[in-house]
Design an enzyme around this catalytic site. Structure first.
Site, PDB file in Angstrom:
ATOM      1  N   ARG A 244       0.885  -1.223   0.045  1.00 19.18           N
ATOM      2  CA  ARG A 244       0.064   0.013   0.052  1.00 19.18           C
ATOM      3  C   ARG A 244       1.067   1.200   0.084  1.00 19.18           C
ATOM      4  O   ARG A 244       1.715   1.353   0.975  1.00 19.18           O
ATOM      5  CB  ARG A 244      -1.010  -0.118   1.345  1.00 19.18           C
ATOM      6  CG  ARG A 244      -1.635   1.229   1.449  1.00 19.18           C
ATOM      7  CD  ARG A 244      -2.695   1.181   2.684  1.00 19.18           C
ATOM      8  NE  ARG A 244      -3.950   0.484   1.917  1.00 19.18           N
ATOM      9  CZ  ARG A 244      -5.126   0.321   2.382  1.00 19.18           C
ATOM     10  NH1 ARG A 244      -5.242   1.165   3.565  1.00 19.18           N
ATOM     11  NH2 ARG A 244      -6.065  -0.277   1.969  1.00 19.18           N
TER      12      ARG A 244
ATOM     13  N   HIS B  22      -7.507   0.499  -6.381  1.00 21.11           N
ATOM     14  CA  HIS B  22      -7.608  -0.469  -5.243  1.00 21.11           C
ATOM     15  C   HIS B  22      -8.278  -1.703  -5.829  1.00 21.11           C
ATOM     16  O   HIS B  22      -9.389  -1.850  -5.529  1.00 21.11           O
ATOM     17  CB  HIS B  22      -8.505   0.560  -4.415  1.00 21.11           C
ATOM     18  CG  HIS B  22      -8.354  -0.212  -2.927  1.00 21.11           C
ATOM     19  ND1 HIS B  22      -7.586  -1.322  -2.581  1.00 21.11           N
ATOM     20  CD2 HIS B  22      -9.054   0.027  -1.548  1.00 21.11           C
ATOM     21  CE1 HIS B  22      -7.734  -1.615  -1.090  1.00 21.11           C
ATOM     22  NE2 HIS B  22      -8.643  -0.737  -0.938  1.00 21.11           N
TER      23      HIS B  22
ATOM     24  N   GLN C 236     -10.157  -4.450  -3.268  1.00 18.83           N
ATOM     25  CA  GLN C 236     -11.407  -3.803  -2.784  1.00 18.83           C
ATOM     26  C   GLN C 236     -12.339  -4.011  -4.007  1.00 18.83           C
ATOM     27  O   GLN C 236     -13.510  -4.690  -3.760  1.00 18.83           O
ATOM     28  CB  GLN C 236     -11.237  -2.312  -2.533  1.00 18.83           C
ATOM     29  CG  GLN C 236     -12.633  -1.523  -2.347  1.00 18.83           C
ATOM     30  CD  GLN C 236     -13.036  -1.944  -0.841  1.00 18.83           C
ATOM     31  OE1 GLN C 236     -12.309  -1.791   0.146  1.00 18.83           O
ATOM     32  NE2 GLN C 236     -14.268  -2.472  -0.867  1.00 18.83           N
TER      33      GLN C 236
ATOM     34  N   ASP D  63     -17.198   6.635  -1.571  1.00 21.55           N
ATOM     35  CA  ASP D  63     -15.974   6.575  -0.995  1.00 21.55           C
ATOM     36  C   ASP D  63     -15.935   7.912   0.001  1.00 21.55           C
ATOM     37  O   ASP D  63     -16.383   8.971  -0.606  1.00 21.55           O
ATOM     38  CB  ASP D  63     -14.889   6.156  -1.770  1.00 21.55           C
ATOM     39  CG  ASP D  63     -13.622   6.017  -1.458  1.00 21.55           C
ATOM     40  OD1 ASP D  63     -13.266   5.957  -0.110  1.00 21.55           O
ATOM     41  OD2 ASP D  63     -12.746   6.339  -2.355  1.00 21.55           O
TER      42      ASP D  63
ATOM     43  N   CYS E  89     -16.527   1.343   0.586  1.00 20.41           N
ATOM     44  CA  CYS E  89     -15.328   0.408   0.945  1.00 20.41           C
ATOM     45  C   CYS E  89     -14.834   0.604   2.314  1.00 20.41           C
ATOM     46  O   CYS E  89     -14.260  -0.022   2.976  1.00 20.41           O
ATOM     47  CB  CYS E  89     -14.243   0.940  -0.066  1.00 20.41           C
ATOM     48  SG  CYS E  89     -13.854   2.853   0.182  1.00 20.41           S
TER      49      CYS E  89
ATOM     50  N   ARG F  69     -13.713  -8.861   1.563  1.00 20.86           N
ATOM     51  CA  ARG F  69     -12.360  -8.500   1.400  1.00 20.86           C
ATOM     52  C   ARG F  69     -11.444  -9.643   1.655  1.00 20.86           C
ATOM     53  O   ARG F  69     -10.464 -10.246   0.934  1.00 20.86           O
ATOM     54  CB  ARG F  69     -12.037  -7.432   2.219  1.00 20.86           C
ATOM     55  CG  ARG F  69     -12.505  -5.968   1.818  1.00 20.86           C
ATOM     56  CD  ARG F  69     -12.053  -5.410   0.556  1.00 20.86           C
ATOM     57  NE  ARG F  69     -10.626  -5.245   0.324  1.00 20.86           N
ATOM     58  CZ  ARG F  69      -9.673  -4.511   0.713  1.00 20.86           C
ATOM     59  NH1 ARG F  69     -10.160  -3.642   1.516  1.00 20.86           N
ATOM     60  NH2 ARG F  69      -8.393  -4.509   0.619  1.00 20.86           N
TER      61      ARG F  69
HETATM   62  N1   CP Z   1     -11.426  -0.236   2.497  1.00 18.85           N
HETATM   63  C1   CP Z   1     -10.050  -0.424   2.791  1.00 18.85           C
HETATM   64  O1   CP Z   1      -9.218  -0.664   2.163  1.00 18.85           O
HETATM   65  O2   CP Z   1      -9.929  -0.314   4.286  1.00 18.85           O
HETATM   66  P1   CP Z   1      -8.675   0.088   4.906  1.00 18.85           P
HETATM   67  O3   CP Z   1      -7.987   1.253   4.669  1.00 18.85           O
HETATM   68  O4   CP Z   1      -9.012   0.001   6.316  1.00 18.85           O
HETATM   69  O5   CP Z   1      -7.605  -1.003   4.749  1.00 18.85           O
HETATM   70  N1  NVA Z   2      -9.997   6.434  -1.256  1.00 15.90           N
HETATM   71  C1  NVA Z   2      -9.643   6.176   0.000  1.00 15.90           C
HETATM   72  C2  NVA Z   2     -10.099   4.722  -0.004  1.00 15.90           C
HETATM   73  C3  NVA Z   2      -9.733   4.185   1.490  1.00 15.90           C
HETATM   74  C4  NVA Z   2      -9.763   2.642   1.418  1.00 15.90           C
HETATM   75  C5  NVA Z   2      -8.160   6.510   0.406  1.00 15.90           C
HETATM   76  O1  NVA Z   2      -7.407   6.389  -0.766  1.00 15.90           O
HETATM   77  O2  NVA Z   2      -7.959   6.912   1.220  1.00 15.90           O
END
Ligand code: CP
Ligand code: NVA
Length: 308
Positions: free
Chosen positions: A106, A133, A136, A227, A267, A295
């Site tokens: 990430r 993502h 997701q 989101d 999400c 997930r």
């Molecule tokens: N939806 C998602 O990726 O959540 P987190 O940021 O908690 O991993």
């Molecule tokens: N768009 C959000 C998604 C979190 C799962 C972010 O990148 O923070």
């Protein structure tokens, strides 16, 4: 009994890294794991988690998925590893991929993820970047398939920021031939490269619709999705974005414009009363916690395919 097949691409960096056949295969494997019909042992396999941004769902669902497969995880964060000191990605990737069997990353830039993938001798998974993502999106489409059985006639409306989550949904939508509508304020449209790739995949079907009007976008839609308005890394834009996104909240009155059997997805994490109201999250239409659970199942399936 269904068994995981090896995916053609070594890495999962984007929704477009799987074919539609592979996508359906991952969902089938995930369903078997969810129904406890499948037992795959990946004993002694190690998943390295490199997280440059916070996470609850992605981190824990990967940890539990790996543990259910009989493997283990190693977690790295920038402040306790040499990543924070600025060790080049090409060095970190070469070292960690000699210890681990797969890496889930990430980070901010998709190009940094690509750099990890370039130098890693093991599969690399996108656990969220600023651009995409895809893990997701796998869980999102699994949740939609559970509800509607197949994707025929499903219309998905995304209301909010055309960011990473929307981008991965759009790309899978194109691969599956699903009508995707995005309603966002001017200037917050999804990434142009993503839109153009999706349009190429849709060929001449006009199934990707981008508008600035949430009410028309939800008419007759089967899935409403949102989101956060300000993503991780955009904390300093919060005040401005909160103003720009006024009118883009999924609330009960917006939901009433959708199909009567529509479901609502998010999400998570959510800012209740910003992009979605508390009422809608807690309503009968919400499949948000099923979506979160999924997930884990899709990632267990993905790991099984990448490591088989
Ligand atoms: N939806 C998602 O990726 O959540 P987190 O940021 O908690 O991993
Ligand atoms: N768009 C959000 C998604 C979190 C799962 C972010 O990148 O923070």
């Amino acid at each position: 009994m269904i068994n995981p097949i090896k995916l053609v691409n070594k890495n999962f960096l984007s929704s477009l890294d799987t074919s539609s056949e592979e996508f359906f295969h991952i969902l089938e494997i995930a369903k078997s794991f969810k129904n406890k019909d499948l037992n795959i042992e990946l004993k002694d396999k190690v998943l390295g988690l490199i997280f440059d941004k916070p996470s609850t769902r992605t981190r824990v669902s990967f940890q539990v998925a790996m543990s259910r497969l009989g493997g283990t995880t190693v977690e790295l964060n920038p402040s306790t590893s040499q990543i924070g000191r600025g060790e080049p990605i090409k060095d970190t990737a070469r070292v960690l991929s000699r210890y681990c069997d797969v890496l889930a990353i990430r980070t901010f830039k998709q190009s940094d993820l690509d750099e990890y993938a370039k130098w890693s001798c093991k599969p690399v998974i996108n656990a969220l970047t600023d651009l995409e993502h895809p893990c997701q999106a796998l869980a999102d489409y699994m949740t939609i398939k559970e509800e509607f059985v197949d994707f025929k006639n499903v219309v998905l409306t995304f209301i909010g920021d055309g960011n990473n989550v929307a981008n991965s949904l759009i790309l899978y939508g194109a691969l599956l031939g699903i009508e995707i509508r995005v309603a966002c304020p001017k200037g917050y449209e999804p990434n142009n490269v993503v839109i153009n790739s999706a349009k190429k995949i849709y060929k001449n079907k006009n199934l990707l619709k981008i508008t600035n009007d949430p009410i028309t976008a939800v008419q007759g839609a089967n899935v409403l999705y949102t989101d956060v308005w300000s993503s991780m890394g955009e904390e300093n834009q919060k005040e401005e974005k909160d103003k720009d996104f006024l009118g883009f909240t999924i609330d009960n009155s917006l939901v009433r414009n959708a199909d009567k059997d529509a479901i609502v997805l998010h999400c998570l994490p959510a800012y209740r009363s910003k992009e979605i109201t508390d009422d809608v999250i807690e309503s009968k239409k919400s499949r948000i916690f099923e979506q979160s659970e999924n997930r884990m199942h899709v990632q267990q399936a993905l790991l099984s395919c990448l490591l088989s």
